[in-house]
Scaffold this motif. Structure first.
Motif, PDB file in Angstrom:
ATOM      1  N   VAL A 130      16.057 126.916  59.219  1.00  0.00           N
ATOM      2  CA  VAL A 130      15.292 126.520  60.340  1.00  0.00           C
ATOM      3  C   VAL A 130      14.975 127.649  61.120  1.00  0.00           C
ATOM      4  O   VAL A 130      13.591 127.862  61.333  1.00  0.00           O
ATOM      5  CB  VAL A 130      15.913 125.414  61.445  1.00  0.00           C
ATOM      6  N   ILE A 131      15.605 128.680  61.192  1.00  0.00           N
ATOM      7  CA  ILE A 131      15.403 129.725  61.917  1.00  0.00           C
ATOM      8  C   ILE A 131      14.393 130.612  61.001  1.00  0.00           C
ATOM      9  O   ILE A 131      13.468 131.132  61.635  1.00  0.00           O
ATOM     10  CB  ILE A 131      16.854 130.762  62.230  1.00  0.00           C
ATOM     11  N   TRP A 132      14.602 130.508  59.921  1.00  0.00           N
ATOM     12  CA  TRP A 132      13.599 131.400  58.949  1.00  0.00           C
ATOM     13  C   TRP A 132      12.231 130.917  58.960  1.00  0.00           C
ATOM     14  O   TRP A 132      11.163 131.420  58.733  1.00  0.00           O
ATOM     15  CB  TRP A 132      14.031 131.565  57.435  1.00  0.00           C
ATOM     16  N   PHE A 133      12.178 129.213  58.594  1.00  0.00           N
ATOM     17  CA  PHE A 133      11.110 128.846  58.227  1.00  0.00           C
ATOM     18  C   PHE A 133      10.467 127.624  59.305  1.00  0.00           C
ATOM     19  O   PHE A 133       9.604 127.043  58.968  1.00  0.00           O
ATOM     20  CB  PHE A 133      10.960 127.956  56.932  1.00  0.00           C
ATOM     21  N   GLY A 134      11.349 127.335  60.308  1.00  0.00           N
ATOM     22  CA  GLY A 134      11.005 126.180  61.235  1.00  0.00           C
ATOM     23  C   GLY A 134      11.449 125.066  60.898  1.00  0.00           C
ATOM     24  O   GLY A 134      11.740 124.742  59.652  1.00  0.00           O
ATOM     25  N   ILE A 135      11.089 123.887  61.791  1.00  0.00           N
ATOM     26  CA  ILE A 135      11.431 122.581  61.206  1.00  0.00           C
ATOM     27  C   ILE A 135      10.322 122.040  60.156  1.00  0.00           C
ATOM     28  O   ILE A 135       9.204 122.533  60.250  1.00  0.00           O
ATOM     29  CB  ILE A 135      11.807 121.695  62.371  1.00  0.00           C
ATOM     30  N   GLY A 136      10.761 120.913  59.544  1.00  0.00           N
ATOM     31  CA  GLY A 136       9.572 120.119  58.614  1.00  0.00           C
ATOM     32  C   GLY A 136      10.158 120.094  57.309  1.00  0.00           C
ATOM     33  O   GLY A 136      11.132 120.144  56.836  1.00  0.00           O
ATOM     34  N   ALA A 137       8.897 120.235  56.498  1.00  0.00           N
ATOM     35  CA  ALA A 137       9.097 119.913  54.995  1.00  0.00           C
ATOM     36  C   ALA A 137       9.872 121.435  54.268  1.00  0.00           C
ATOM     37  O   ALA A 137      10.630 120.735  53.409  1.00  0.00           O
ATOM     38  CB  ALA A 137       7.804 119.808  54.419  1.00  0.00           C
ATOM     39  N   VAL A 138       9.477 122.450  54.648  1.00  0.00           N
ATOM     40  CA  VAL A 138      10.118 123.755  53.983  1.00  0.00           C
ATOM     41  C   VAL A 138      11.703 123.587  53.943  1.00  0.00           C
ATOM     42  O   VAL A 138      12.239 123.840  52.684  1.00  0.00           O
ATOM     43  CB  VAL A 138       9.580 125.032  54.592  1.00  0.00           C
TER      44      VAL A 138
END
Lengths: 273, 262
Positions: A130-138
């Motif tokens: 989450v820190i790297w890519f934010g929340i959501g599909a990734v």
């Protein structure tokens, strides 16, 4: 004599009743599933559990109909993150498995690392993702990938590492290079292991994507269930679980079908008939 | 007679300087076109011998010469067959037999263009060993004896000058084994290939070979060399003659005493 034989022949033909004509083995999965739901329903009726603790299957199906639109969208979202993560796992797992199985030194060096990495609960990685890519599909895709690629790697590497020494001797005596042995023997022989591992990997991929969606997403069945839970909408939580089970069974069946198609030679007892 | 295989005073030790000495002072010569058998107590380094001759192992001391060249890397003029047929289950029998051609340098580049010629050759070999029409079957659809026949075809497809057999008939029943003895006898007679057969079966060695080497227990070396006197072509009936039994008896005695020494 002739009277006796005529008698038995006459009694044998019409004796096949309805119960004998049904293929019970084929029907068994459906009957057992229905049986489970019936048992569940009866349990709820007998124990009089409130729907906020354990909803009856009839309530769950009612919830599926009632919330069909969000369930449908979120199911598709979860299926999407799972299959994308799984697809990456297949490619990466195959590549890393071939790399690890290539030589004893690589196998010895990387295997402990892989074990250590696999021992980390993947849910603990979600915050980092989450820190790297934010929340959501990734993060969901990546968690599905991380959790499902390990069995693929291990199985492919095992297939390569267990080539019969005689086969290797025969080929090496003919002047075969490492690459020849891998292409002619190693890779084809690891394919049953690979396709077998897909069945394990696809179910794990669902675990990964749902875990990540529950913690860090605004979409997907995981998110839907966690928000339903916070509203005490327990029938909807169970509806989500049911959808996950259906998706899991469907993907598993697909993998099993692919396995049979691709490596029929490994299931020789069924093919030789 | 010129020698195809010469092993001169070879030592082979596994696993570094302190490892097990598998063979020590091993010396033997096999002539071109000859059928040699190697017998001995178990663990006498017979498999090491196979690997030395094929170039899979390079000895620490002594020389191995095959076809006038010192062996320093795998020699591709050899065909090998083991007790385990090791057919690849995803290939048909025919494709299994063609496998060496995909490897050996002088065939692999011609294979695609001359596929038909090679397939004909493979089918001819299948016919020779009594497997006519089985090429399209998968190996696991064949019996153990049939797989071993196919294994022989695979060992012979690239026309090796030397055929190394490591107990190829060990896992078969007595009747199938005798049938395959005749197959290998006829192949040897027809193709003029040099054969080295490693075996535990003394009757097999005596029936098939021109010369029998008796090896000692580990570390292995050649204790005695016998020339088999029976005229070729030999019939299975030769095994019931007194001279044949005497020879088997003598070999048996030698191996028994080699075991005791160890």
């Amino acid at each position: 004599m002739s009277v006796v034989t005529g008698n038995t022949a006459a009694s044998a033909t019409p004796a096949k009743s309805l119960a004998q004509r049904i293929n019970w083995v084929k029907l068994a999965p459906w009957l057992y599933t229905i049986g489970l739901f019936v048992l569940w329903e009866l349990l709820v009726i007998v124990l009089q559990t409130p729907p906020t603790i354990l909803p009856a299957p009839s309530r769950v199906f009612q919830a599926i109909v009632q919330y069909w639109s969000p369930i449908w969208k979120n199911s598709l979202q979860t299926l999407y993150t799972t299959t994308v993560g799984f697809a990456i796992a297949v490619v990466a797992g195959l590549a890393i498995g071939l790399f690890i199985g290539w030589s004893k030194a690589i196998y010895a060096g990387l295997y402990p690392l892989m074990i250590g990495f696999n021992a980390i609960p993947k849910v603990a990685l979600v915050p980092i993702l989450v820190i790297w890519f934010g929340i959501g599909a990734v993060p969901a895709i990546l968690t599905a990938f991380l959790i499902s690629f390990f069995p693929i790697v291990v199985n492919v590497a095992t297939g390569l590492a267990t080539i019969e020494p005689e086969t290797e001797d025969v080929l090496r005596a003919l002047g075969a290079k490492k690459l020849d042995i891998m292409l002619k023997v190693g890779i084809p022989r690891s394919m049953p292991y690979f396709f077998g591992s897909l069945k394990v990997a696809i179910t794990l991929a669902f675990v990964g994507s749902v875990v990540s969606e529950t913690v860090a997403s605004n979409y997907g069945l995981g998110n839907m269930m966690s928000s339903a839970q916070s509203q005490f909408n327990v029938p909807l939580v169970f509806a989500g679980l049911l959808m996950l089970a259906v998706e899991g069974i469907a993907m598993y069946a697909l993998m099993a079908w692919i396995e049979r198609r691709m490596t029929g030679w490994a299931h020789r007892s069924t093919m030789s008939q | 007679m010129s020698h195809l295989v010469t092993i001169d005073n070879v030592d082979m030790r596994y696993g570094g300087a302190a490892g097990t000495l598998a063979v020590s002072g091993l010396t033997m010569k096999v002539g071109k076109g000859e059928f040699a058998a190697v017998v001995g107590p178990s663990g006498c380094g017979k498999s090491t011998l196979m690997k030395l001759v094929t170039g899979l192992h390079i000895p620490q001391s002594g020389v191995v010469i095959v076809a006038d060249k010192q062996v320093t890397k795998p020699v591709s003029i050899v065909g090998m067959a083991f007790q385990n047929p090791t057919m690849l289950p995803w290939r048909t029998t025919l494709d299994n037999i063609l496998l060496p051609l995909e490897i050996v340098e002088r065939h692999r580049h011609r294979l695609r263009a001359n596929k038909k010629e090679y397939v004909e050759k493979a089918e001819h070999l299948l016919e020779t060993v009594g497997l006519k029409g089985f090429g399209s079957k998968f190996p696991w659809q064949l019996s153990g004896g049939m797989q071993q026949r196919a294994n022989l075809c695979r060992a012979l497809i690239h026309e090796p000058e030397l055929l190394m057999l490591d107990e190829p008939f060990g896992a078969l029943d007595a009747f199938t084994r005798e049938e395959l003895w005749c197959v290998i006898r006829d192949l040897h007679a027809a193709q003029g290939v040099t054969i080295v057969l490693v075996t535990h079966d003394l009757r097999e060695a005596t029936f098939l070979a021109d010369r029998i080497f008796v090896m000692s227990a580990r570390p292995g070396k050649v204790l005695k060399e016998h020339t088999v006197p029976f005229a070729r072509p030999r019939d299975l009936e030769v095994m019931y003659e007194k001279a044949f039994n005497d020879m088997v008896h003598e070999l048996h005695g030698e191996i028994a005493s080699a075991r005791v020494v160890a």
